[in-house]
Motif scaffolding. Structure first.
Motif, short mmCIF file in Angstrom:
data_model
loop_
_atom_site.label_atom_id
_atom_site.label_comp_id
_atom_site.label_asym_id
_atom_site.label_seq_id
_atom_site.Cartn_x
_atom_site.Cartn_y
_atom_site.Cartn_z
N SER A 3 0.83 -1.22 0.00
CA SER A 3 0.00 0.00 0.00
C SER A 3 0.85 1.25 0.00
O SER A 3 0.54 2.25 -0.67
N LEU A 4 1.95 1.21 0.75
CA LEU A 4 2.87 2.34 0.82
C LEU A 4 3.50 2.61 -0.55
O LEU A 4 3.63 3.77 -0.97
N VAL A 5 3.88 1.53 -1.24
CA VAL A 5 4.45 1.68 -2.59
C VAL A 5 3.41 2.26 -3.54
O VAL A 5 3.70 3.20 -4.31
N ALA A 6 2.19 1.73 -3.49
CA ALA A 6 1.12 2.20 -4.38
C ALA A 6 0.85 3.69 -4.17
O ALA A 6 0.72 4.46 -5.13
N LYS A 7 0.80 4.09 -2.91
CA LYS A 7 0.50 5.49 -2.58
C LYS A 7 1.62 6.43 -3.02
O LYS A 7 1.37 7.46 -3.66
N ASN A 8 2.86 6.07 -2.70
CA ASN A 8 3.98 6.99 -2.96
C ASN A 8 4.49 6.94 -4.40
O ASN A 8 5.09 7.90 -4.87
N ARG A 9 4.26 5.84 -5.10
CA ARG A 9 4.71 5.74 -6.48
C ARG A 9 3.57 5.95 -7.48
O ARG A 9 3.76 5.77 -8.68
N ASP A 10 2.38 6.29 -6.96
CA ASP A 10 1.21 6.58 -7.79
C ASP A 10 0.89 5.39 -8.71
O ASP A 10 0.73 5.54 -9.93
N LEU A 11 0.81 4.21 -8.09
CA LEU A 11 0.50 2.98 -8.81
C LEU A 11 -0.72 2.30 -8.20
O LEU A 11 -1.03 2.50 -7.02
N ASP A 12 -1.43 1.50 -8.99
CA ASP A 12 -2.52 0.69 -8.46
C ASP A 12 -1.96 -0.47 -7.65
O ASP A 12 -0.85 -0.95 -7.92
N ILE A 13 -2.74 -0.93 -6.69
CA ILE A 13 -2.33 -2.08 -5.87
C ILE A 13 -2.01 -3.28 -6.77
O ILE A 13 -1.02 -3.98 -6.57
N GLU A 14 -2.85 -3.49 -7.79
CA GLU A 14 -2.64 -4.62 -8.71
C GLU A 14 -1.32 -4.50 -9.45
O GLU A 14 -0.59 -5.49 -9.66
N ALA A 15 -0.97 -3.28 -9.85
CA ALA A 15 0.29 -3.04 -10.57
C ALA A 15 1.48 -3.31 -9.65
O ALA A 15 2.50 -3.88 -10.08
N VAL A 16 1.37 -2.91 -8.38
CA VAL A 16 2.46 -3.14 -7.42
C VAL A 16 2.62 -4.64 -7.17
O VAL A 16 3.75 -5.15 -7.10
N GLU A 17 1.49 -5.36 -7.04
CA GLU A 17 1.55 -6.80 -6.80
C GLU A 17 2.36 -7.52 -7.88
O GLU A 17 3.09 -8.47 -7.61
N LYS A 18 2.24 -7.06 -9.13
CA LYS A 18 2.94 -7.72 -10.23
C LYS A 18 4.46 -7.58 -10.12
O LYS A 18 5.20 -8.45 -10.58
N ILE A 19 4.91 -6.46 -9.55
CA ILE A 19 6.36 -6.23 -9.45
C ILE A 19 6.89 -6.44 -8.02
O ILE A 19 8.08 -6.27 -7.77
N ALA A 20 5.98 -6.82 -7.12
CA ALA A 20 6.36 -7.05 -5.72
C ALA A 20 6.68 -8.54 -5.51
O ALA A 20 7.54 -9.08 -6.18
N ARG A 21 6.00 -9.16 -4.57
CA ARG A 21 6.17 -10.58 -4.26
C ARG A 21 7.62 -10.95 -3.93
O ARG A 21 8.07 -12.06 -4.17
N GLY A 22 8.36 -9.95 -3.42
CA GLY A 22 9.74 -10.20 -2.98
C GLY A 22 10.78 -10.15 -4.07
O GLY A 22 11.95 -10.43 -3.83
N ARG A 23 10.39 -9.75 -5.29
CA ARG A 23 11.33 -9.82 -6.41
C ARG A 23 12.28 -8.63 -6.43
O ARG A 23 11.87 -7.48 -6.18
N VAL A 24 13.55 -8.89 -6.73
CA VAL A 24 14.54 -7.83 -6.87
C VAL A 24 14.67 -7.45 -8.34
O VAL A 24 14.48 -8.28 -9.23
N TRP A 25 15.01 -6.18 -8.58
CA TRP A 25 15.13 -5.66 -9.93
C TRP A 25 16.41 -4.85 -10.06
O TRP A 25 16.81 -4.17 -9.11
N ALA A 26 17.03 -4.91 -11.23
CA ALA A 26 18.15 -4.02 -11.52
C ALA A 26 17.60 -2.66 -11.92
O ALA A 26 16.42 -2.50 -12.23
N GLY A 27 18.47 -1.65 -11.92
CA GLY A 27 18.06 -0.26 -12.07
C GLY A 27 17.15 0.05 -13.25
O GLY A 27 16.10 0.67 -13.09
N ASN A 28 17.54 -0.38 -14.46
CA ASN A 28 16.75 -0.06 -15.65
C ASN A 28 15.35 -0.65 -15.57
O ASN A 28 14.36 0.00 -15.93
N SER A 29 15.24 -1.89 -15.09
CA SER A 29 13.93 -2.53 -14.95
C SER A 29 13.09 -1.82 -13.89
O SER A 29 11.87 -1.72 -14.02
N ALA A 30 13.75 -1.34 -12.84
CA ALA A 30 13.04 -0.62 -11.79
C ALA A 30 12.46 0.69 -12.30
O ALA A 30 11.37 1.10 -11.92
#
Length: 562
Positions: A449-476
């Motif tokens: 929820s914190l990510v969704a609020k501060n990054r102006d993303l939907d909860i569903e969009a955050v779930e797709k990139i969350a789930r504990g996954r790490v990303w390199a800079g360009n992908s982030a």
């Protein structure tokens, strides 16, 4: 009698004068600024570790902090005509290597030359060297080996089982694989997928930068690396390096027109100052596993400790300082305590109401290290930064099998059913596991929820990139987790821009933490005001914290990409 007293007084006066003169001489020797000739070349020996910041007394370790500040000085110093980099077998993260290169490239904007000499190494050392005007390599053999990137995952489940130790760990998010080294004996599909993607992204972004630096097509560089020729001469033919030489040949050529001064000696000089102005940008370096309390000492995983108490105190200080118009918070952290991480994030949130704060991520800004960044005005990462890891893990080690092997027994008394739920003498009961997972789910949902609020993303969009996954800079950047690619210098420029300071206006900088003095080091070793001077007490405090409650926003292992 009187004459004897006068003689004694005279002797004491003479002794005091000699002591004062001696102390003055010693002081002058330590404070006298080294001489810099008017036609000098800086020589920087880069080998071993390059860290973000090293505030220890008389440390010889190279850091982004020192390279940034003193190369900015050298850039405007008329006595310095160029830089010679001697590069050999680095032990530094890929993001730090890129940021070091960016600092070197910024120095070159002054029109002064930078020559890089690779004594030995691989792709990491070559990558850094490509930021120079000319790249030379050791002539006496094929000491430059370009062979791509690899990562190894270690699994200790069977080792622990043989010792009678069981790891009972749980996680929210299938990519939150930090505890897999204790609970699995192979790569899970999610673990393999995320690690391979990370390797590929870092490799591709590094090749792109090399291609731009050397003006060679990326596919040509990739082909040479894939063929693994082990020939430095082949690298010359392909224009990856300019010439094979011995170090003394470079030195001899430079000394025909220049004096050579070591970078560590140049650091002891005080002028010129690169940042002058009443308006200031504060730059705070914060690195390590995130805990409550003070920064300092080592964590159980071997890394540094970032204390929430220390960082929040620094943030409050710059928030109240009217001369400070904007802040850069430089992060290098795998995460840690969700509560300590959120305490720092809250302080960032309060500060941003008064003035801009830019996050500059180094090698790591993952899990709790990402969480604390969320309330910033902007988040900048390097292409090789490892970030994200929006997930939670937690659990405990059960040592009963080991205790049985060595004949150790425990007896326990308690006042409530769950008083011993973190005992290392038994596993979680079904009810305890359910409660534990409920707590971790709440922490995870709050994080998302914190990510969704501060990054102006939907909860569903955050779930797709969350789930504990790490990303390199360009992908982030592509996923919206962060704002853009940039290093420390870019973050300072961004801070100045958001503070509405004209580009041509000079600003001062205020850097935290301040460099430790001799007395600070003595007090620390004595354990005055910190547990750093008492390793046993520090480890005991950490074990106590982990035993009481362990849900963590953490990468509790090191991702080392070689």
């Amino acid at each position: 009698m009187r004459k004897g007293i006068l003689i004694t007084i005279l002797v004491l006066v003479i002794i005091i004068i000699f002591l004062a003169l001696g102390a003055g001489y010693v002081y002058m020797q330590f404070t006298r600024e080294p001489h810099v000739a008017g036609n000098s070349f800086l020589k920087i020996n880069l080998s071993g570790e390059i860290v973000d910041s090293d505030d220890s007394f008389l440390s010889k370790k190279h850091s982004i902090r020192d390279l940034w500040y003193h190369l900015e000085r050298a850039r405007i110093d008329n006595r310095i005509k160029g830089v010679l980099l001697k590069i050999s077998y680095l032990n530094a993260g890929w993001a730090v290597v890129e940021d070091t290169g960016r600092i070197i490239k910024n120095f070159r904007k002054s029109g002064k030359k930078v020559y890089a000499y690779i004594e030995g190494g691989g792709l990491r050392e070559y990558f850094l060297a490509t930021f120079a005007d000319k790249v030379y390599a050791f002539k006496g053999g094929d000491s430059l080996i370009l062979n791509g990137l690899a990562a190894e995952a270690i699994f200790l489940k069977k080792t622990f089982s043989n010792l009678g130790i069981k790891a009972e760990y749980y996680h929210i998010g299938e990519y939150k694989t930090g505890a897999n080294m204790f609970t699995e004996d192979h790569l899970t599909p999610a673990h393999k997928e995320s690690l391979q993607k990370l390797l590929d992204d870092i490799f591709e972004s590094t090749l792109e930068k090399i291609a731009g630096n050397r003006n060679i097509p990326k596919e040509v560089i990739k082909k040479i690396i894939s063929e693994f020729s082990l020939s430095s001469a082949a690298c010359v033919e392909a224009h990856l390096i300019d010439r094979l030489v011995y170090e003394d040949e470079i030195i001899d050529d430079l000394e025909k027109e220049h004096k050579i001064i070591d970078f560590n000696i140049y650091k002891e000089t005080g002028s010129p100052l690169p940042y002058l102005g009443q308006d200031k940008i504060a730059v705070i370096f914060a690195a390590g596993e995130i805990h409550s309390g003070c920064s300092g000492g080592k964590s159980l995983t071997g890394g540094n400790i970032m204390g929430a108490g220390t960082v929040t105190k620094q943030l409050r200080a710059v928030s109240k300082n009217r001369a400070v118009k904007a802040v850069v918070l430089r992060i290098d952290s795998p995460g840690g305590s969700p509560f300590a991480s959120d305490a720092i994030r809250r302080e960032v949130e309060l500060l941003v109401k008064k003035k801009p704060l830019i996050i500059s991520m180094s090698n790591l800004g993952a899990s709790g290290g990402y969480q604390l960044s969320l309330s910033a005005s902007k988040i900048l990462v390097l292409p090789q930064t490892i970030t994200g890891s929006i997930g939670v893990l937690g659990g405990k080690f059960i040592f009963k099998g080991l205790y049985d092997k060595v004949g150790l027994k425990k007896a326990l008394l308690k006042t409530t059913e769950y008083a011993d739920w973190f005992s290392d003498y038994r596993g979680f009961s079904t009810k305890e596991k359910k409660k534990f997972m409920t707590v971790m789910r709440r922490i995870y949902d709050s994080f998302v929820s914190l990510v969704a609020k501060n990054r102006d993303l939907d909860i569903e969009a955050v779930e797709k990139i969350a789930r504990g996954r790490v990303w390199a800079g360009n992908s982030a950047v592509e996923s919206g987790l962060v704002d853009r690619i940039g290093g420390l210098l870019d973050a300072i420029d961004e801070a100045k821009k958001l503070a509405k300071i004209p580009a041509e206006q000079k600003v001062g900088v205020k850097v935290y933490p301040r460099k430790k003095s001799l007395w600070d080091t003595v007090y620390e070793l004595m354990g005055v005001g910190t547990e750093a001077g008492n390793p046993v007490a520090g480890i005991k405090a950490q074990l106590s914290m982990f035993k009481r409650f362990f849900p963590a926003l953490l990468l509790p292992y090191r991702i080392e990409i070689n």
